[in-house]
Design an enzyme around this catalytic site. Structure first.
Site, PDB file in Angstrom:
ATOM      1  N   GLY A 148       0.752  -1.380   0.056  1.00 32.12           N
ATOM      2  CA  GLY A 148      -0.023  -0.138  -0.087  1.00 32.12           C
ATOM      3  C   GLY A 148       0.969   1.157   0.088  1.00 32.12           C
ATOM      4  O   GLY A 148       2.012   1.162  -0.429  1.00 32.12           O
ATOM      5  N   ILE A 150       2.354   2.750   2.444  1.00 32.51           N
ATOM      6  CA  ILE A 150       3.446   2.476   3.427  1.00 32.51           C
ATOM      7  C   ILE A 150       4.354   1.618   2.747  1.00 32.51           C
ATOM      8  O   ILE A 150       5.871   1.882   2.663  1.00 32.51           O
ATOM      9  CB  ILE A 150       3.058   2.055   4.663  1.00 32.51           C
ATOM     10  CG1 ILE A 150       2.380   3.598   5.290  1.00 32.51           C
ATOM     11  CG2 ILE A 150       4.168   1.935   5.553  1.00 32.51           C
ATOM     12  CD1 ILE A 150       1.657   3.136   6.697  1.00 32.51           C
ATOM     13  N   ARG A 170      -2.828  -8.372  -1.653  1.00 31.51           N
ATOM     14  CA  ARG A 170      -4.147  -8.814  -2.118  1.00 31.51           C
ATOM     15  C   ARG A 170      -3.957  -9.135  -3.522  1.00 31.51           C
ATOM     16  O   ARG A 170      -4.450 -10.288  -3.884  1.00 31.51           O
ATOM     17  CB  ARG A 170      -5.340  -7.995  -1.699  1.00 31.51           C
ATOM     18  CG  ARG A 170      -5.855  -8.216  -0.440  1.00 31.51           C
ATOM     19  CD  ARG A 170      -7.210  -7.490  -0.236  1.00 31.51           C
ATOM     20  NE  ARG A 170      -7.045  -5.972  -0.259  1.00 31.51           N
ATOM     21  CZ  ARG A 170      -7.083  -5.186   0.857  1.00 31.51           C
ATOM     22  NH1 ARG A 170      -7.032  -6.041   2.065  1.00 31.51           N
ATOM     23  NH2 ARG A 170      -6.766  -3.909   0.827  1.00 31.51           N
ATOM     24  N   ARG A 227       0.988  -4.000  12.707  1.00 32.55           N
ATOM     25  CA  ARG A 227       0.383  -4.156  13.958  1.00 32.55           C
ATOM     26  C   ARG A 227       0.890  -5.752  14.571  1.00 32.55           C
ATOM     27  O   ARG A 227       1.126  -6.469  14.039  1.00 32.55           O
ATOM     28  CB  ARG A 227      -1.151  -4.417  13.894  1.00 32.55           C
ATOM     29  CG  ARG A 227      -1.994  -3.123  13.533  1.00 32.55           C
ATOM     30  CD  ARG A 227      -2.035  -2.441  14.925  1.00 32.55           C
ATOM     31  NE  ARG A 227      -2.556  -1.228  14.543  1.00 32.55           N
ATOM     32  CZ  ARG A 227      -2.283   0.063  14.347  1.00 32.55           C
ATOM     33  NH1 ARG A 227      -1.117   0.159  14.160  1.00 32.55           N
ATOM     34  NH2 ARG A 227      -3.240   1.131  13.949  1.00 32.55           N
ATOM     35  N   GLU A 256       0.417  -4.224  23.574  1.00 28.03           N
ATOM     36  CA  GLU A 256       1.043  -3.195  23.870  1.00 28.03           C
ATOM     37  C   GLU A 256       0.607  -2.193  25.205  1.00 28.03           C
ATOM     38  O   GLU A 256      -0.845  -2.199  25.219  1.00 28.03           O
ATOM     39  CB  GLU A 256       0.990  -2.313  22.701  1.00 28.03           C
ATOM     40  CG  GLU A 256       2.028  -2.582  21.490  1.00 28.03           C
ATOM     41  CD  GLU A 256       1.654  -1.810  20.273  1.00 28.03           C
ATOM     42  OE1 GLU A 256       1.385  -0.655  20.386  1.00 28.03           O
ATOM     43  OE2 GLU A 256       1.919  -2.336  19.218  1.00 28.03           O
ATOM     44  N   HIS A 274       6.468   1.522  19.460  1.00 29.04           N
ATOM     45  CA  HIS A 274       5.243   2.132  18.397  1.00 29.04           C
ATOM     46  C   HIS A 274       5.522   3.570  18.298  1.00 29.04           C
ATOM     47  O   HIS A 274       4.492   4.187  18.507  1.00 29.04           O
ATOM     48  CB  HIS A 274       3.944   1.773  19.149  1.00 29.04           C
ATOM     49  CG  HIS A 274       2.763   1.683  18.178  1.00 29.04           C
ATOM     50  ND1 HIS A 274       1.599   1.039  18.267  1.00 29.04           N
ATOM     51  CD2 HIS A 274       2.539   2.454  16.620  1.00 29.04           C
ATOM     52  CE1 HIS A 274       0.810   1.281  17.184  1.00 29.04           C
ATOM     53  NE2 HIS A 274       1.432   1.956  16.193  1.00 29.04           N
TER      54      HIS A 274
HETATM   55  C1  8YV Z   1       0.108   5.714  15.643  1.00 34.74           C
HETATM   56  C2  8YV Z   1      -0.565   3.943  14.110  1.00 34.74           C
HETATM   57  O1  8YV Z   1       1.009   5.409  16.771  1.00 34.74           O
HETATM   58  O2  8YV Z   1      -1.607   5.369  12.364  1.00 34.74           O
HETATM   59  C3  8YV Z   1      -1.602   4.369  12.956  1.00 34.74           C
HETATM   60  O3  8YV Z   1      -2.198   3.245  12.667  1.00 34.74           O
HETATM   61  O4  8YV Z   1      -0.484   2.941  14.386  1.00 34.74           O
HETATM   62  C4  8YV Z   1       0.319   5.121  14.636  1.00 34.74           C
HETATM   63  O5  8YV Z   1       0.475   5.910  13.680  1.00 34.74           O
HETATM   64  C5  8YV Z   1      -1.243   5.637  16.548  1.00 34.74           C
HETATM   65  O6  8YV Z   1      -2.366   6.055  15.930  1.00 34.74           O
HETATM   66  C6  8YV Z   1      -1.237   6.437  17.816  1.00 34.74           C
HETATM   67  O7  8YV Z   1      -1.684   7.979  17.525  1.00 34.74           O
END
Ligand code: 8YV
Length: 311
Positions: A148, A150, A170, A227, A256, A274
């Site tokens: 995607g 990223i 996918r 994740r 976490e 994270h």
């Molecule tokens: C943030 C994330 O740590 O965007 C996400 O999905 O996992 C991270 O960018 C999270 O949203 C906390 O703000």
């Protein structure tokens, strides 16, 4: 009239300030004093870590928007939200560079053992011995799980390091020159660094299990900026202990911020809390986009970045 919103996870101070300046009345879910306030709430705001399940939505009869400050929204029961006519937004795009930067920092950190080398110097070990040789990252093969936004940004960085790139997802992307593998196992068998950049949730739960780790092999590294749920953590710990993979660099974990003590003790891991999107610039951009979505919703304009299920 001031709009009442429910905050379901801790938010950065500058975001709280912006919400107050925009004259929202913000109720904190964990410290709610007036249960009657729940029926006045029309929108929910939280980070990617927020859990918004059916049970919570049942308590909020007038909620019509869930605005997530994060690209991942796997904590939100989108099906339940849609059933109740609730829209969901997230913050794609603005954090892509940061997440890809951290993914690449982790590739370099685990490959060149940078945290271990830092510890070696700090401990005074250098006086007695030279640091063990590591392996070259430039030119090594990199596999992306999830091509995607990223994933593409990670591939772009890897290109500058002359790394042959392959990917799975996918479906194959017609605009990309890299080889596509139908399964993660097939991809893992072909690469030195396997970088995970897929969304979390039921569809990807334990996608990286024993078979994939075995395919990655004892010279392969796993990097996860997606994740924790995407990786079978027990299998990963076992593979790291038995050195059936070379190492892992992880920014995300099951449960976490509680981290498996066995994982914390392993020498062949790099662990970060994270922080992939955790820069001042990006967190401010994420907060601004979340507020823009809230404002658009309350002004009955089109939402800027609804999640794909709500488009
Ligand atoms: C943030 C994330 O740590 O965007 C996400 O999905 O996992 C991270 O960018 C999270 O949203 C906390 O703000």
């Amino acid at each position: 009239m001031a709009q009442e919103i429910l905050q379901v996870s801790p938010l950065p101070p500058f975001m709280m300030k912006a919400l107050h300046e925009a004259e929202y009345i913000v109720h904190d879910h964990t410290h709610i004093k007036d249960p009657g306030a729940l029926s006045k709430v029309t929108a929910i705001v939280g980070t990617g870590a927020a859990k918004v399940d059916k049970k919570l939505l049942m308590m909020l009869p007038n909620v019509k928007l869930i605005a997530i400050c994060g690209v991942g929204y796997d904590g939100v029961d989108v099906a339940a939200a849609k059933e109740k006519g609730i829209l969901v937004t997230h913050t794609p795009g603005v954090l892509t560079d940061d997440v890809a930067d951290l993914a690449f920092a982790l590739v370099l950190s685990i490959g060149r053992r940078i945290p271990q080398a830092d510890k070696f110097v700090r401990n005074g070990d250098w006086v007695d011995d030279a640091f063990n040789l590591t392996h070259k990252v430039s030119g090594a093969r990199l596999g992306v799980v999830g091509m995607g936004r990223i994933g593409r940004a990670i591939a772009k960085r890897a290109t500058a390091f002359d790394m042959p790139i392959a990917y799975t997802g996918r479906a194959a992307k017609t605009d990309l020159p890299y080889p596509f593998y139908k399964t993660v196992g097939d991809l893992a068998a072909q690469v030195d660094y396997l970088v995970v950049a897929v969304p979390g949730g039921d569809d990807t739960k334990n996608l990286i299990g024993a078979q994939v780790l075995q395919a990655l092999g004892n010279t392969g590294y796993l990097i996860n900026v997606a994740r924790g749920s995407v990786v079978d953590q027990a299998m990963l710990v076992q593979a790291l202990k038995e050195k059936t993979i070379a190492g892992a660099a992880l920014d995300v974990f099951w449960d976490e911020p509680i981290i498996d003590p066995e994982l914390r003790r392993l020498p062949n891991v790099v662990l970060t809390p994270h922080i992939a999107s955790a820069t001042v610039e990006t967190r401010q951009a994420m907060a601004a986009l979340t507020l823009d979505n809230l404002q658009a919703f309350f002004e009955r304009r089109a939402l800027l970045t609804p999640v794909p299920e709500c488009q």
